[in-house]
Design a protein around this motif. Structure first.
Motif, PDB file in Angstrom:
ATOM      1  N   LYS A 111     -12.853 -23.480 -28.618  1.00  0.00           N
ATOM      2  CA  LYS A 111     -11.443 -23.320 -27.912  1.00  0.00           C
ATOM      3  C   LYS A 111     -10.776 -22.240 -28.718  1.00  0.00           C
ATOM      4  N   GLN A 112     -10.619 -22.423 -30.016  1.00  0.00           N
ATOM      5  CA  GLN A 112     -10.080 -21.372 -30.842  1.00  0.00           C
ATOM      6  C   GLN A 112     -10.622 -19.993 -30.593  1.00  0.00           C
ATOM      7  N   VAL A 113     -11.733 -19.895 -30.430  1.00  0.00           N
ATOM      8  CA  VAL A 113     -12.674 -18.554 -30.172  1.00  0.00           C
ATOM      9  C   VAL A 113     -12.091 -18.062 -28.816  1.00  0.00           C
ATOM     10  N   ILE A 114     -11.993 -18.864 -27.750  1.00  0.00           N
ATOM     11  CA  ILE A 114     -11.843 -18.432 -26.321  1.00  0.00           C
ATOM     12  C   ILE A 114     -10.094 -17.795 -26.361  1.00  0.00           C
ATOM     13  N   THR A 115      -9.268 -18.729 -27.068  1.00  0.00           N
ATOM     14  CA  THR A 115      -7.907 -18.365 -27.313  1.00  0.00           C
ATOM     15  C   THR A 115      -7.628 -17.019 -27.803  1.00  0.00           C
ATOM     16  N   ILE A 184      -3.230 -24.208 -23.230  1.00  0.00           N
ATOM     17  CA  ILE A 184      -4.477 -23.652 -22.346  1.00  0.00           C
ATOM     18  C   ILE A 184      -5.366 -24.797 -22.355  1.00  0.00           C
ATOM     19  N   SER A 185      -5.703 -25.661 -21.457  1.00  0.00           N
ATOM     20  CA  SER A 185      -6.557 -26.787 -21.389  1.00  0.00           C
ATOM     21  C   SER A 185      -8.081 -26.313 -21.440  1.00  0.00           C
ATOM     22  N   LEU A 186      -8.858 -27.218 -21.879  1.00  0.00           N
ATOM     23  CA  LEU A 186     -10.267 -27.097 -21.823  1.00  0.00           C
ATOM     24  C   LEU A 186     -10.792 -26.659 -20.611  1.00  0.00           C
ATOM     25  N   ALA A 187     -10.115 -27.061 -19.477  1.00  0.00           N
ATOM     26  CA  ALA A 187     -10.735 -26.897 -18.084  1.00  0.00           C
ATOM     27  C   ALA A 187     -10.517 -25.516 -17.808  1.00  0.00           C
ATOM     28  N   HIS A 188      -9.282 -25.153 -18.071  1.00  0.00           N
ATOM     29  CA  HIS A 188      -8.960 -23.615 -17.876  1.00  0.00           C
ATOM     30  C   HIS A 188      -9.870 -22.736 -18.625  1.00  0.00           C
ATOM     31  N   LEU A 189     -10.230 -23.013 -19.767  1.00  0.00           N
ATOM     32  CA  LEU A 189     -10.881 -22.183 -20.807  1.00  0.00           C
ATOM     33  C   LEU A 189     -12.572 -22.034 -20.155  1.00  0.00           C
ATOM     34  N   SER A 190     -12.894 -23.313 -19.800  1.00  0.00           N
ATOM     35  CA  SER A 190     -14.312 -23.160 -19.164  1.00  0.00           C
ATOM     36  C   SER A 190     -14.445 -22.019 -17.842  1.00  0.00           C
ATOM     37  N   ARG A 191     -13.369 -22.177 -17.279  1.00  0.00           N
ATOM     38  CA  ARG A 191     -13.597 -21.200 -16.131  1.00  0.00           C
ATOM     39  C   ARG A 191     -13.675 -19.722 -16.569  1.00  0.00           C
ATOM     40  N   LEU A 192     -13.214 -19.505 -17.617  1.00  0.00           N
ATOM     41  CA  LEU A 192     -13.204 -17.995 -18.273  1.00  0.00           C
ATOM     42  C   LEU A 192     -14.599 -17.717 -18.639  1.00  0.00           C
ATOM     43  N   ILE A 193     -15.504 -18.739 -19.019  1.00  0.00           N
ATOM     44  CA  ILE A 193     -16.847 -18.367 -19.427  1.00  0.00           C
ATOM     45  C   ILE A 193     -17.860 -18.028 -18.417  1.00  0.00           C
ATOM     46  N   LYS A 194     -18.054 -16.887 -18.136  1.00  0.00           N
ATOM     47  CA  LYS A 194     -18.982 -16.654 -16.833  1.00  0.00           C
ATOM     48  C   LYS A 194     -20.349 -17.136 -17.155  1.00  0.00           C
ATOM     49  N   GLY A 195     -20.920 -17.688 -16.154  1.00  0.00           N
ATOM     50  CA  GLY A 195     -22.186 -18.064 -16.174  1.00  0.00           C
ATOM     51  C   GLY A 195     -22.365 -19.306 -16.869  1.00  0.00           C
ATOM     52  N   MET A 198     -18.225 -25.487 -19.959  1.00  0.00           N
ATOM     53  CA  MET A 198     -17.750 -25.659 -21.342  1.00  0.00           C
ATOM     54  C   MET A 198     -19.015 -26.096 -22.060  1.00  0.00           C
ATOM     55  N   GLU A 199     -19.758 -27.179 -21.639  1.00  0.00           N
ATOM     56  CA  GLU A 199     -20.872 -27.926 -22.283  1.00  0.00           C
ATOM     57  C   GLU A 199     -21.766 -27.003 -22.809  1.00  0.00           C
ATOM     58  N   GLN A 200     -22.144 -26.115 -21.940  1.00  0.00           N
ATOM     59  CA  GLN A 200     -23.015 -25.127 -22.456  1.00  0.00           C
ATOM     60  C   GLN A 200     -22.728 -24.390 -23.478  1.00  0.00           C
ATOM     61  N   TYR A 201     -21.247 -23.734 -23.418  1.00  0.00           N
ATOM     62  CA  TYR A 201     -20.699 -22.864 -24.170  1.00  0.00           C
ATOM     63  C   TYR A 201     -20.459 -23.654 -25.756  1.00  0.00           C
ATOM     64  N   VAL A 202     -20.298 -25.011 -25.833  1.00  0.00           N
ATOM     65  CA  VAL A 202     -20.213 -25.713 -26.883  1.00  0.00           C
ATOM     66  C   VAL A 202     -21.757 -25.909 -27.574  1.00  0.00           C
ATOM     67  N   ASP A 203     -22.637 -25.983 -26.765  1.00  0.00           N
ATOM     68  CA  ASP A 203     -23.950 -26.364 -27.374  1.00  0.00           C
ATOM     69  C   ASP A 203     -24.531 -24.995 -27.467  1.00  0.00           C
TER      70      ASP A 203
END
Length: 239
Positions: A111-115, A184-195, A198-203
């Motif tokens: 989350k810090q990385v995306i922020t 900035i919520s995790l739900a909003h951040l997950s929408r910024l990860i194209k393709g 959030m779970e896939q990004y975390v892992d």
């Protein structure tokens, strides 16, 4: 088991003296390095002996639960630390850190990385994270892993105090009250990860080997010689 005390983060990198460490008097985490950024038996032994010395000096005795792998050898002569080795091939079930602590740490870190990325986009600059930045972010993320999360993960792994019997699920955190820019919520951040979710990004680094044996298992698995074990890519210690 209670989650009331966490050992400082212990990070292994590839560069012994990154340029970003120049003129830095102290690091936010303990840092070691080797060419593969792997845990080795030498690093593990040094780490445990240092911990044993600290505990002896403070007149304390603790137990460390560790994976049964070559990077975690038996160590003779310990006075205040008892090593308890998990049965082979049982880490995903019996290692408390694998029951959600590591993943929770990764959520806070990523989350810090995306922020930071959002900040860079807003400012029209490029985002760059060096080793020192990563250590600071890990230190902050580790501080955000709560006592409740750690306690629940020990329960899920089968470690129970007399008055604690029922495991509690450990969901992904929806808010991080201790973290900077928490509007900035995790739900909003997950929408910024194209393709990716959030779970896939975390892992994303879940298959990264952390010691030589894991790398060899994955190599054999990728060539039909066996099944590569799933690991977390992160080693965390709790008291």
């Amino acid at each position: 088991m209670s989650g009331t005390e966490k050992l400082p983060m212990f990070v292994i990198g590839k560069s012994a003296q990154p340029c970003c460490f120049k003129n830095v008097k102290s690091l936010p985490t303990t840092y070691k390095a080797n060419k593969n950024a792997w845990m080795t038996s030498e690093i593990f032994t040094e780490r445990v002996r240092k911990l044993d010395s600290d505990m002896t000096r403070n007149q304390r005795s603790i137990m460390l639960i560790v994976d049964n792998c070559p990077a975690h050898p038996k160590i003779n002569g310990l006075k205040s630390v008892k090593l308890v080795f998990l049965p082979p091939n049982s880490t995903s079930v019996t290692q408390p850190m694998d029951q959600g602590v590591i993943r929770n740490l990764k959520v806070h870190y990523r989350k810090q990385v995306i922020t930071r990325k959002i900040r860079a986009l807003d400012n029209g600059t490029d985002m760059c994270i060096n080793v020192l930045d990563a250590l600071r972010m890990l230190h902050q993320a580790w501080g955000c892993v709560t006592q409740a999360t750690i306690t629940n993960c020990y329960r899920r792994a089968g470690f129970k105090a007399c008055e604690e019997q029922v495991p509690v699920p450990v969901p992904l955190p929806e808010t991080d009250s201790e973290e900077i820019d928490d509007d900035i919520s995790l739900a909003h951040l997950s929408r910024l990860i194209k393709g990716a979710t959030m779970e896939q990004y975390v892992d994303v680094d879940i298959q990264v080997p952390t010691c030589e044996e894991e790398n060899e298992r994955r190599r054999r698995g990728n060539h039909g010689g066996g099944t590569a074990a799933t690991k977390s890519g992160v080693c965390i210690e709790c008291v």
